[in-house]
Design an enzyme around this catalytic site. Structure first.
Site, PDB file in Angstrom:
ATOM      1  N   ASN A   9       0.858  -1.189   0.000  1.00  0.00           N
ATOM      2  CA  ASN A   9       0.000   0.000   0.000  1.00  0.00           C
ATOM      3  C   ASN A   9       0.893   1.237   0.000  1.00  0.00           C
ATOM      4  O   ASN A   9       1.516   1.554   1.016  1.00  0.00           O
ATOM      5  CB  ASN A   9      -0.901  -0.048   1.246  1.00  0.00           C
ATOM      6  CG  ASN A   9      -1.722   1.221   1.397  1.00  0.00           C
ATOM      7  OD1 ASN A   9      -1.797   2.053   0.491  1.00  0.00           O
ATOM      8  ND2 ASN A   9      -2.338   1.391   2.563  1.00  0.00           N
ATOM      9  N   TRP A  10       0.952   1.896  -1.123  1.00  0.00           N
ATOM     10  CA  TRP A  10       1.865   3.043  -1.262  1.00  0.00           C
ATOM     11  C   TRP A  10       1.320   4.303  -0.603  1.00  0.00           C
ATOM     12  O   TRP A  10       2.014   5.313  -0.522  1.00  0.00           O
ATOM     13  CB  TRP A  10       2.148   3.317  -2.747  1.00  0.00           C
ATOM     14  CG  TRP A  10       2.865   2.200  -3.463  1.00  0.00           C
ATOM     15  CD1 TRP A  10       3.344   1.029  -2.912  1.00  0.00           C
ATOM     16  CD2 TRP A  10       3.197   2.138  -4.863  1.00  0.00           C
ATOM     17  NE1 TRP A  10       3.939   0.253  -3.872  1.00  0.00           N
ATOM     18  CE2 TRP A  10       3.862   0.915  -5.082  1.00  0.00           C
ATOM     19  CE3 TRP A  10       2.983   2.989  -5.950  1.00  0.00           C
ATOM     20  CZ2 TRP A  10       4.333   0.527  -6.345  1.00  0.00           C
ATOM     21  CZ3 TRP A  10       3.448   2.612  -7.206  1.00  0.00           C
ATOM     22  CH2 TRP A  10       4.118   1.396  -7.399  1.00  0.00           C
ATOM     23  N   LYS A  11       0.077   4.269  -0.175  1.00  0.00           N
ATOM     24  CA  LYS A  11      -0.561   5.429   0.471  1.00  0.00           C
ATOM     25  C   LYS A  11      -0.381   6.673  -0.412  1.00  0.00           C
ATOM     26  O   LYS A  11      -0.403   6.553  -1.627  1.00  0.00           O
ATOM     27  CB  LYS A  11      -0.011   5.615   1.884  1.00  0.00           C
ATOM     28  CG  LYS A  11      -0.119   4.310   2.694  1.00  0.00           C
ATOM     29  CD  LYS A  11       0.140   4.461   4.160  1.00  0.00           C
ATOM     30  CE  LYS A  11      -0.007   3.110   4.842  1.00  0.00           C
ATOM     31  NZ  LYS A  11       0.107   3.166   6.300  1.00  0.00           N
ATOM     32  N   HIS A  97      -9.433   1.101   5.196  1.00  0.00           N
ATOM     33  CA  HIS A  97      -8.102   1.248   5.773  1.00  0.00           C
ATOM     34  C   HIS A  97      -8.193   2.160   7.003  1.00  0.00           C
ATOM     35  O   HIS A  97      -8.981   3.102   7.018  1.00  0.00           O
ATOM     36  CB  HIS A  97      -7.132   1.844   4.747  1.00  0.00           C
ATOM     37  CG  HIS A  97      -5.718   1.805   5.260  1.00  0.00           C
ATOM     38  ND1 HIS A  97      -5.219   2.769   6.087  1.00  0.00           N
ATOM     39  CD2 HIS A  97      -4.725   0.898   5.079  1.00  0.00           C
ATOM     40  CE1 HIS A  97      -3.961   2.447   6.406  1.00  0.00           C
ATOM     41  NE2 HIS A  97      -3.644   1.316   5.799  1.00  0.00           N
ATOM     42  N   GLU A  99      -6.505   4.529   8.045  1.00  0.00           N
ATOM     43  CA  GLU A  99      -6.338   5.968   7.803  1.00  0.00           C
ATOM     44  C   GLU A  99      -7.624   6.581   7.255  1.00  0.00           C
ATOM     45  O   GLU A  99      -7.927   7.745   7.488  1.00  0.00           O
ATOM     46  CB  GLU A  99      -5.139   6.199   6.875  1.00  0.00           C
ATOM     47  CG  GLU A  99      -3.826   6.030   7.649  1.00  0.00           C
ATOM     48  CD  GLU A  99      -2.719   5.342   6.883  1.00  0.00           C
ATOM     49  OE1 GLU A  99      -2.728   5.365   5.649  1.00  0.00           O
ATOM     50  OE2 GLU A  99      -1.830   4.762   7.555  1.00  0.00           O
ATOM     51  N   GLU A 169      -4.960  -4.961  10.716  1.00  0.00           N
ATOM     52  CA  GLU A 169      -3.949  -3.919  10.877  1.00  0.00           C
ATOM     53  C   GLU A 169      -4.203  -3.180  12.193  1.00  0.00           C
ATOM     54  O   GLU A 169      -5.007  -2.236  12.234  1.00  0.00           O
ATOM     55  CB  GLU A 169      -4.018  -2.919   9.719  1.00  0.00           C
ATOM     56  CG  GLU A 169      -3.705  -3.522   8.365  1.00  0.00           C
ATOM     57  CD  GLU A 169      -3.148  -2.490   7.385  1.00  0.00           C
ATOM     58  OE1 GLU A 169      -2.010  -2.697   6.937  1.00  0.00           O
ATOM     59  OE2 GLU A 169      -3.826  -1.488   7.100  1.00  0.00           O
ATOM     60  N   GLY A 175       2.908   2.365  10.811  1.00  0.00           N
ATOM     61  CA  GLY A 175       3.825   3.495  10.646  1.00  0.00           C
ATOM     62  C   GLY A 175       4.560   3.875  11.918  1.00  0.00           C
ATOM     63  O   GLY A 175       5.181   4.931  11.993  1.00  0.00           O
ATOM     64  N   SER A 215       3.842  -1.986  10.277  1.00  0.00           N
ATOM     65  CA  SER A 215       5.302  -2.015  10.438  1.00  0.00           C
ATOM     66  C   SER A 215       5.932  -3.346  10.013  1.00  0.00           C
ATOM     67  O   SER A 215       6.865  -3.839  10.635  1.00  0.00           O
ATOM     68  CB  SER A 215       5.697  -1.669  11.879  1.00  0.00           C
ATOM     69  OG  SER A 215       5.292  -0.347  12.196  1.00  0.00           O
ATOM     70  N   GLY A 236       3.062  -1.129   4.253  1.00  0.00           N
ATOM     71  CA  GLY A 236       3.033   0.297   3.931  1.00  0.00           C
ATOM     72  C   GLY A 236       4.421   0.792   3.581  1.00  0.00           C
ATOM     73  O   GLY A 236       4.925   0.550   2.476  1.00  0.00           O
ATOM     74  N   GLY A 237       5.069   1.452   4.522  1.00  0.00           N
ATOM     75  CA  GLY A 237       6.365   2.104   4.293  1.00  0.00           C
ATOM     76  C   GLY A 237       7.394   1.237   3.577  1.00  0.00           C
ATOM     77  O   GLY A 237       8.056   1.697   2.643  1.00  0.00           O
TER      78      GLY A 237
HETATM   79  P1  13P Z   1       3.257   0.506   7.606  1.00  0.00           P
HETATM   80  O1  13P Z   1       3.774  -0.781   7.017  1.00  0.00           O
HETATM   81  O2  13P Z   1       3.953   1.718   7.102  1.00  0.00           O
HETATM   82  O3  13P Z   1       3.190   0.422   9.113  1.00  0.00           O
HETATM   83  O4  13P Z   1       1.737   0.652   7.098  1.00  0.00           O
HETATM   84  C1  13P Z   1       0.869  -0.421   7.214  1.00  0.00           C
HETATM   85  C2  13P Z   1      -0.359  -0.133   6.460  1.00  0.00           C
HETATM   86  O5  13P Z   1      -1.135   0.730   6.831  1.00  0.00           O
HETATM   87  C3  13P Z   1      -0.607  -0.877   5.216  1.00  0.00           C
HETATM   88  O6  13P Z   1      -1.895  -0.665   4.744  1.00  0.00           O
END
Ligand code: 13P
Length: 253
Positions: A9-11, A97, A99, A169, A175, A215, A236-237
């Protein structure tokens, strides 16, 4: 046996050049991996979807969107329909998600509508569920996850639910660098599978893919994937660095 599923997920990251470079690097890095063992998807921002679809074409790497609206078309300024996502070559779509739930303010009911229309539109939803830190500290993890699951899948037949991937999640792990321990992840994943068995049936629950996200890094992916009920990873990251993401895919394969 359940197939592993790793999605990045590149957000709200990358640009027109780096999104294509990253997609191509993921294709190149995962080319030798057995496709029957692991499904790989990248989930870029909406505006880069067509370019990323083209960059991964005929590679076996799938593309997903980060969100979707529940109407097919009309006066919904700023929104994107399932048909539009399908039209540009998306296979998957994230729904709910954390967020979107906690930053943008999406309700459980809205998330449920999105899951339903996504399936109706031929997309494969990834329904994200998970508790806040204060909810975990208050012993409410299972209660929150059950609510997300029940409202997220509301009204769906067993046949339709089979199209859904669940992503657990925990919000406190996203994050923050504070990954859930493999045991913490396994506990909640087993709870989710048990609940799916109660809501539908044991066979369906056994077949469904439950990803962990929060993470995830190359050096903790293997241990997480070793848990019985962890079938995949939503990253994510670490999915923004091709080399690290490929190492995560390798760990899952
Ligand atoms: P991180 O891997 O950056 O913690 O993000 C997880 C995430 O929200 C994937 O959708």
């Amino acid at each position: 046996m359940r197939k592993s599923f790793v999605a990045g997920n590149w957000k709200m990251n990358t640009d027109s050049r780096s999104s294509v470079e990253l997609a191509k690097a993921v294709v190149a890095g995962s080319a030798g991996l057995a496709r029957e063992k692991v499904t790989v998807a990248v989930i870029p921002p909406f505006v880069y979807l067509p370019a990323v679809v083209q960059a991964v074409s005929s590679s076996g790497v799938a593309v997903g969107a980060q969100d979707v609206y529940f109407e097919p078309k009309g006066a919904f300024t700023g929104e994107i329909s399932p048909g539009m996502l399908k039209d540009v070559g998306c296979t998957y779509v994230l729904c709910g998600h954390s967020e979107r739930r906690h930053v943008i303010g999406e309700s459980d009911e809205l998330v449920g509508k999105k899951v339903t229309v996504a399936i109706g539109g031929g997309l494969l939803p990834i329904l994200c569920v998970g508790e806040l830190l204060e909810e975990r500290d208050a012993g409410k993890t299972e209660q929150v996850v059950a609510r997300h699951l029940k409202t997220g899948l509301a009204g769906l037949s067993a046949e339709k639910v089979a199209a859904v991937t669940i992503a657990y999640e925990p919000v406190w792990a996203i994050g923050t660098g504070r990954t859930a321990t493999p045991q913490q992840a396994q506990e909640v994943h087993a709870f989710i599978r048990k609940l799916l068995a109660q809501m539908y049936d044991a066979n369906l629950a056994r077949e469904m893919c439950i990803q962990y996200g929060g993470s995830v890094k190359a050096d903790n992916a293997k241990e997480l994937m070793a848990q019985e009920d962890v079938d995949g990873l939503l990253v994510g990251g670490a999915s923004l660095k091709a080399e690290e993401f490929v190492r995560i895919i390798q760990a899952a394969a």
